[in-house]
Design an enzyme around this catalytic site. Sequence first.
Site, mmCIF file in Angstrom:
data_model
loop_
_atom_site.group_PDB
_atom_site.id
_atom_site.type_symbol
_atom_site.label_atom_id
_atom_site.label_comp_id
_atom_site.label_asym_id
_atom_site.label_seq_id
_atom_site.Cartn_x
_atom_site.Cartn_y
_atom_site.Cartn_z
ATOM 1 N N SER A 117 0.830 -1.210 0.000
ATOM 2 C CA SER A 117 0.000 0.000 0.000
ATOM 3 C C SER A 117 0.864 1.260 0.000
ATOM 4 O O SER A 117 1.951 1.279 0.585
ATOM 5 C CB SER A 117 -0.892 -0.014 1.252
ATOM 6 O OG SER A 117 -1.521 1.233 1.428
ATOM 7 N N TYR B 131 -1.799 -1.068 10.855
ATOM 8 C CA TYR B 131 -2.099 -1.627 9.524
ATOM 9 C C TYR B 131 -0.970 -1.257 8.554
ATOM 10 O O TYR B 131 -0.393 -2.117 7.903
ATOM 11 C CB TYR B 131 -3.445 -1.101 8.995
ATOM 12 C CG TYR B 131 -3.535 -1.247 7.500
ATOM 13 C CD1 TYR B 131 -3.317 -0.160 6.663
ATOM 14 C CD2 TYR B 131 -3.763 -2.491 6.925
ATOM 15 C CE1 TYR B 131 -3.348 -0.307 5.283
ATOM 16 C CE2 TYR B 131 -3.793 -2.651 5.548
ATOM 17 C CZ TYR B 131 -3.572 -1.553 4.734
ATOM 18 O OH TYR B 131 -3.582 -1.697 3.376
ATOM 19 N N LYS C 113 2.238 -3.567 6.480
ATOM 20 C CA LYS C 113 2.615 -3.566 5.055
ATOM 21 C C LYS C 113 4.123 -3.331 4.922
ATOM 22 O O LYS C 113 4.812 -3.961 4.134
ATOM 23 C CB LYS C 113 1.831 -2.502 4.279
ATOM 24 C CG LYS C 113 0.348 -2.811 4.147
ATOM 25 C CD LYS C 113 0.113 -4.156 3.481
ATOM 26 C CE LYS C 113 -1.351 -4.501 3.363
ATOM 27 N NZ LYS C 113 -1.562 -5.855 2.812
HETATM 28 C C1 WQD Z 1 -9.820 9.181 1.324
HETATM 29 C C2 WQD Z 1 -10.076 10.663 1.589
HETATM 30 C C3 WQD Z 1 -10.478 11.194 3.884
HETATM 31 C C4 WQD Z 1 -14.285 9.120 4.286
HETATM 32 C C5 WQD Z 1 -7.070 4.267 3.350
HETATM 33 C C6 WQD Z 1 -5.904 3.457 3.833
HETATM 34 C C7 WQD Z 1 -5.208 2.822 2.664
HETATM 35 C C8 WQD Z 1 -6.200 2.024 1.878
HETATM 36 C C9 WQD Z 1 -7.310 2.941 1.390
HETATM 37 C C10 WQD Z 1 -6.306 -0.278 2.611
HETATM 38 C C11 WQD Z 1 -9.374 11.159 2.853
HETATM 39 C C12 WQD Z 1 -11.703 11.497 3.026
HETATM 40 C C13 WQD Z 1 -13.099 9.617 3.770
HETATM 41 C C14 WQD Z 1 -15.330 10.017 4.639
HETATM 42 C C15 WQD Z 1 -13.945 11.856 3.946
HETATM 43 N N1 WQD Z 1 -6.742 0.990 2.681
HETATM 44 N N2 WQD Z 1 -12.952 10.957 3.604
HETATM 45 N N3 WQD Z 1 -15.115 11.361 4.445
HETATM 46 O O1 WQD Z 1 -7.465 7.155 4.120
HETATM 47 O O2 WQD Z 1 -6.635 7.685 1.749
HETATM 48 O O3 WQD Z 1 -6.590 5.335 2.577
HETATM 49 O O4 WQD Z 1 -7.931 3.493 2.559
HETATM 50 O O5 WQD Z 1 -5.448 -0.719 1.907
HETATM 51 O O6 WQD Z 1 -4.194 1.992 3.149
HETATM 52 O O7 WQD Z 1 -5.002 4.319 4.478
HETATM 53 O O8 WQD Z 1 -8.754 6.388 2.063
HETATM 54 O O9 WQD Z 1 -11.139 6.455 1.470
HETATM 55 O O10 WQD Z 1 -10.501 6.469 3.941
HETATM 56 O O11 WQD Z 1 -10.101 8.490 2.550
HETATM 57 O O12 WQD Z 1 -13.780 13.082 3.790
HETATM 58 O O13 WQD Z 1 -16.439 9.642 5.116
HETATM 59 O O14 WQD Z 1 -11.474 10.849 1.804
HETATM 60 O O15 WQD Z 1 -10.284 12.233 4.835
HETATM 61 O O16 WQD Z 1 -8.952 12.474 2.615
HETATM 62 P P1 WQD Z 1 -7.325 6.757 2.687
HETATM 63 P P2 WQD Z 1 -10.195 6.897 2.540
#
Ligand code: WQD
Length: 339
Positions: A125, A150, A154
Site C-alpha cells: 500500500s 495496519y 505492510k
Molecule cells: C480518502 C479521503 C479522507 C471518508 C485508506 C488506507 C489505505 C487504503 C485505502 C487499505 C481522505 C476522506 C473519507 C469520509 C472523507 N486501505 N474521507 N469522508 O485514508 O486515503 O486510505 O484506505 O489498503 O491503506 O489508508 O482512504 O477512502 O478512507 O479516505 O472526507 O467519510 O477521503 O479524509 O482524505 P485513505 P479513505
Amino acid sequence: MKILVTGGLGFIGSHTVVELQNKGFEVVIIDNLSNSSIDVLDGITTITGVKPHFEKIDLKEKADVVQFFEKHKDIVGVIHFAASKAVGESVKEPLMYYENNIGTLVYMLQAVSKLEKQNFIFSSSCTVYGQADELPITENAPVKPAESPYGNTKQIGEEIIRDTCKVNDKLKSIALRYFNPIGAHPSAEIGELPIGVPQNLVPYITQTGIGMREQLSVFGGDYETPDGTCVRDYIHVVDLAKAHVIALERLLEDKNLENYEVFNLGTGKGSSVLEAIHSFDRVSGKKLKYQIVGRREGDITAAYADTTRANDVLGWKTELSLDDAMASAWKWEQKIRNK
Ligand code: WQD
C-alpha cells in the site's frame, strides 16, 4: 497454470481472480470469510463462466496452510491479499493485525518455499510512504514511520519478503503499492462490500447517494490543496486487478530484473474529496449531500503516484478514469441495494 489467490473473495482479490481467469489461468481461492461473502464466488462465476476452486482456510492455522500446499504442489504462483485492512481498527487492535497480517505471511512464505515454482505477489500500500515530501510519489520515496499498525504490517511484510528473497534464490516476488482502489466490475456482479459504516470515501459516497446515509462528512476543508480538501490517487479496481496479472506474468516469464521488486499502482493523477463528490454528481445525475467538518486523525494531505516504473518497466498503465470508477461504484451500490 494453477494460481493461488489468498483473500480471493475480497474486494481487490475477487476482481483479480476475474482477470486471471480471463487470461486462462486456473485459480484456487483461499479465504476465511472474515471480511467477505461466499456469494462473491457466484459473482465471479457469472462473469467468467468458470467457478474457481475455493477452500475456506484461516491462514493463522499453520497446519491447515501446510496441508493445503501438500495438496496443491502444482501451484506456480501466489497472489497474497488475505489480511486485515481497516486503519482505524488496527489502532485499537494492534496484536490482531500483527498476528493476522504478519504471522500468516510467514506461514505463506514457508509453504511457498517448498514449491517447485516460487512466484509471490504481495498486496502492499502507498500508506508505507506516509505524507511523502515530494509529489508525485516514486518507489524511491522514503518509507516513513507508519501512521497505523495496519500500515506497519505492510512495511514489515515488504521487509520480510525482501529478506527471504535474499536467502532463497528460487523465490521471486513483487510488492504492489496500491494507491486508493475504488469502483466495481462493470457487470456489477462483484464490487466493494464494506461491513458496517464505510471508513473509505467512495462507499460512503454511494451509500449516501442511495439514501443509506444522511450526508457525507468531508474530513477537513482547510488543507494546503487547491480546494482545501485532501488529495488522493483513486484507481479503478479493474485496472488494479489487471496490474496483478501483468506482475505475475513478469515473474512466470522470468522478466524480473531483481528477485524482489516494488511498483506503485496508481493513475498518476490526484483528485480531491470535492472532485470525487463532483464526479459522483456527474455520473449519477444527483446532488450529493455533504458537510465539511473537522479533519480526521491520521489523514495525510496529498498522495498520488509517479507511474513511470509501472508504465515503463512493468508495462502497465491505467485505462479507466475517476468517472468510470465512480459510475461503476454507483451501479454496484444500486444493484446490491435493490436485491
Ligand atoms: C480518502 C479521503 C479522507 C471518508 C485508506 C488506507 C489505505 C487504503 C485505502 C487499505 C481522505 C476522506 C473519507 C469520509 C472523507 N486501505 N474521507 N469522508 O485514508 O486515503 O486510505 O484506505 O489498503 O491503506 O489508508 O482512504 O477512502 O478512507 O479516505 O472526507 O467519510 O477521503 O479524509 O482524505 P485513505 P479513505
